[in-house]
Scaffold this active site. Structure first.
Site, mmCIF file in Angstrom:
data_model
loop_
_atom_site.group_PDB
_atom_site.id
_atom_site.type_symbol
_atom_site.label_atom_id
_atom_site.label_comp_id
_atom_site.label_asym_id
_atom_site.label_seq_id
_atom_site.Cartn_x
_atom_site.Cartn_y
_atom_site.Cartn_z
ATOM 1 C CB SER A 13 -25.795 8.427 -2.636
ATOM 2 O OG SER A 13 -24.539 7.840 -2.394
ATOM 3 N N PRO A 14 -26.140 5.038 -3.297
ATOM 4 C CG PRO A 14 -26.124 3.489 -5.054
ATOM 5 C CD PRO A 14 -26.123 4.962 -4.777
ATOM 6 C CG ASP A 15 -20.284 5.559 -0.479
ATOM 7 O OD1 ASP A 15 -19.601 4.530 -0.302
ATOM 8 O OD2 ASP A 15 -20.081 6.622 0.146
ATOM 9 C CB THR A 18 -6.940 9.381 0.525
ATOM 10 O OG1 THR A 18 -5.910 9.371 1.502
ATOM 11 C CG2 THR A 18 -6.814 8.176 -0.387
ATOM 12 C CE LYS A 69 -24.409 -1.129 -9.549
ATOM 13 N NZ LYS A 69 -23.057 -0.767 -10.057
ATOM 14 C CG HIS A 96 -2.143 0.761 1.152
ATOM 15 N ND1 HIS A 96 -2.347 1.734 0.197
ATOM 16 C CD2 HIS A 96 -3.261 0.749 1.899
ATOM 17 C CE1 HIS A 96 -3.544 2.266 0.374
ATOM 18 N NE2 HIS A 96 -4.107 1.693 1.397
#
Length: 633
Positions: free
Chosen positions: A428-430, A465, A419, A337
């Protein structure tokens, strides 16, 4: 420290385009390939205003504090914003952002603090895994590994030649420079912070297989430079499995699972044990990728996820990206990562799996026995171990076993809806999935969960991020209403809509570099030696509301049957999730903190949210019908 989790698949397959049409302001550099052609004209990561960050920060801490605590925090924040020190730190950060030699004011600081200087073992604290959807033809281990490699090579060519099209979101290109670390790269243990190295792909055209803890180098082309066919690769992999035999070797790879300082010392001891060890290590480190041929055959989602996440800690080399193939033909991926987030590795895995599923991979002709027999045998990379190195390996095994034994994992593959259903409610699915998680946490602990959701900032140069602080006053009010029998479903639905809207607003801020956490981190980094720590950082709310007990990230793909990572604080949970057309899947990891109970509450919360929204819609429809009848009268 809290290790940031930085996986987000907001650059979906739909966002990837070969179109050259981009918004104004982006200029293609004719001196570089398509992949990096917009890199120099990407905007710089902005520095939010102090007042903006202060306002958002107070909004996000309020649901976690009592009135008295919140009043104290308000005073500390106000004092910081108005202070000469706060203004000075902001000016220093703005000067860094304006420096023409600094492409991204955050990048170097964040990469070192969150990754390279992070000393805990990368597994379980940093690495993340994918579980591939099964190949329905049920290939053997050798065939599956060979086909995955053949499907990978065209993607490797696109990346290394710079021909890969940049990902785009709403037509705007994203930063692609991190793709450099996808192949032929390795993380190196050093003190006080690790380093990374990229090897020349032109001179290192090989993969390294690891089987029974033994490492084997296999070139992917013959002496003339012709790329091996899938059948030839399969034969080479069969040879690797045969050469490895049944007896396991001393697991040198287990050293990569150690604390990074410990691994630094152990690596020095390994190199000192024999001159040949350096050459063997470099063959592993310079490989396109490591391919782990495990001697296990996981069946369930939990079993496959566990094996891809940690395996036995021995048949691995955790400082590199790794493909993992099991004896029953199941497969997966483990991501290193430090130099890149999950979107590039997702794109690579999807490219491979989709190419295979749709028959788009040139596997080559059937096996030519004479050509296969002419190929050199795989080269075993052996290590000479002395007593000191063997002691390091034994300690690494013990540390790994003890760490992993403290953990458990649950996978909830919830098939109540996905979804498609959520979108019918114009939501919104999220955001819906995040609200379900907040309700589950409220049911389990009686309060909101301090939650990190990753948002990518790759619209900016060297972007990585920002945090979406998912718990809000609105989500708290809705979750409490769901547990209050006096509330009506219509009231709950209205609160739910507000919570979803609030989440989407904060997600948009985060993606635009206008979040809270990276700005506060940057201001703190601008402190000079001897300067006092501002009260905002000493206030208990700061530590409490950045203690990510719920580390969440969404990554959805029809080609993955699971993915996940570890918790980032000892009393927290790793909570990765995927939203399919007709399912939501959560993978939950923790230090055995009632993980199965959280799985139960997630399923319960998901169902209760659906039922609540349906009852509220029915009540609303009934009201409209009654109003219509009245109008007719």
């Amino acid at each position: 420290m809290s290790q940031a989790r930085t996986l987000k698949s907001s650059a979906s397959r739909k966002a990837v385009s070969s179109s050259s049409d981009v918004p104004p302001g982006y200029v293609a550099d004719p001196n570089v390939g398509p992949m990096l052609r917009y890199e120099a004209s990407l905007p710089r990561l902005p520095v939010p205003s102090l007042s903006s960050t202060a306002h958002k920060y107070l909004e996000t801490v309020e649901p976690h504090l009592t009135r008295e605590q919140f009043a104290r925090t308000q005073r500390a924040v106000q004092a910081f914003v108005e202070s000469a020190q706060g203004q000075e730190l902001q000016k220093r950060l703005q000067a860094r952002a304006a420096d023409p030699n600094v492409k991204n004011w955050l990048a170097d600081w964040w990469n070192e603090t969150a990754y390279m200087a992070y000393r805990d073992p990368v597994v379980v604290f940093v690495s993340y895994f994918y579980v591939h959807m099964d190949d329905r033809t049920r290939p053997s281990q050798a065939k599956r590994a060979a086909q995955l490699l053949k499907a990978m090579l065209p993607f490797r060519y696109l990346v290394e030649s710079g021909q890969l099209e940049p990902e785009k979101v709403r037509g705007a290109p994203l930063a692609m420079s991190s793709y450099e670390w996808l192949f032929h790269s390795c993380r190196y243990p050093t003190k006080p912070a690790d380093t990374a190295k990229k090897f020349d792909p032109k001179t290192h055209n090989h993969v390294v297989f690891v089987r029974k803890n033994k490492f084997f180098k296999v070139p992917l082309a013959d002496a003339s430079g012709r790329e091996l066919t899938a059948a030839e690769l399969e034969e080479q992999i069969k040879k690797v499995i045969s050469m490895a035999g049944e007896e396991k070797a001393a697991p040198v790879g287990a050293l990569t699972a150690e604390n990074r300082d410990t691994w630094t010392d152990a690596r020095a001891a390994l190199l000192a044990a024999a001159p040949s060890n350096a050459a063997a290590l470099e063959e592993i480190e310079s490989a396109i990728m490591v391919v782990c041929l495990d001697d296990t055959a996981p069946v369930t989602r939990e079993q496959a996820s566990w094996q891809c996440w940690v395996g036995d800690g021995r048949n691995r080399f955790f400082d590199k990206h790794q493909l993992i193939v099991f004896e029953n033909g199941k497969s997966g991926f483990l991501g290193e990562h430090s130099c890149m987030d999950g979107t590039p590795t997702l794109r690579m895995n999807e490219f491979m799996l989709a190419s295979l599923a749709h028959g788009k991979v040139d596997l080559g002709p059937a096996l030519d026995a004479s050509a296969a027999s002419a190929l050199p045998a795989p080269q075993e990379l052996t290590f000479e171990l002395d007593a000191r190195t063997r002691s390091h390996i034994s300690a690494a095994e013990a540390h790994f076993d003890a760490l992993v034994a403290q953990h458990d994992m649950e996978v909830l593959h919830y098939e109540g809806y996905g979804k498609e259903y959520i979108k019918r409610h114009k939501a919104s699915p999220d955001a819906w999935a995040q609200m379900v998680k907040q309700l589950a946490f409220q049911k389990m602990f009686g309060r909101p969960g301090v939650c990190y959701e990753s948002a990518q900032t790759r619209k900016f140069q060297l972007g990585r991020t920002e945090v979406i602080r998912s718990a809000s006053k609105e989500s708290k009010a809705w979750a409490e209403a769901m547990l209050d029998p006096k509330q009506t479903d219509e009231q709950r639905a209205a609160l739910f809509r507000k919570a979803v809207s609030r989440h989407l607003q904060y997600a948009a801020w985060a993606a635009d570099g206008q979040g809270v956490d990276r700005h506060l981190f940057g201001l703190k980094k601008c402190l000079r030696e001897g300067e006092p720590l501002p009260e905002i950082y000493q206030d208990k709310a700061y530590a409490k509301t950045s203690h990510w007990e719920l580390s969440t990230s969404q990554l959805s793909s029809p080609y993955l049957d699971g993915w996940g990572y570890g918790e980032v604080v000892p009393d927290g949970y790793g909570l990765s999730y995927s939203i399919g057309d007709n399912y939501i899947r959560w993978t939950i990891t923790s230090l055995k903190r009632r993980t199965a109970e959280l799985k139960h509450y997630l399923a319960e919360a998901a169902t209760e949210t659906r039922e609540m929204m349906e009852r509220a819609a029915a009540a609303e429809a009934k009201k409209k019908e009654a109003a219509g009848d009245k109008a007719k009268l």
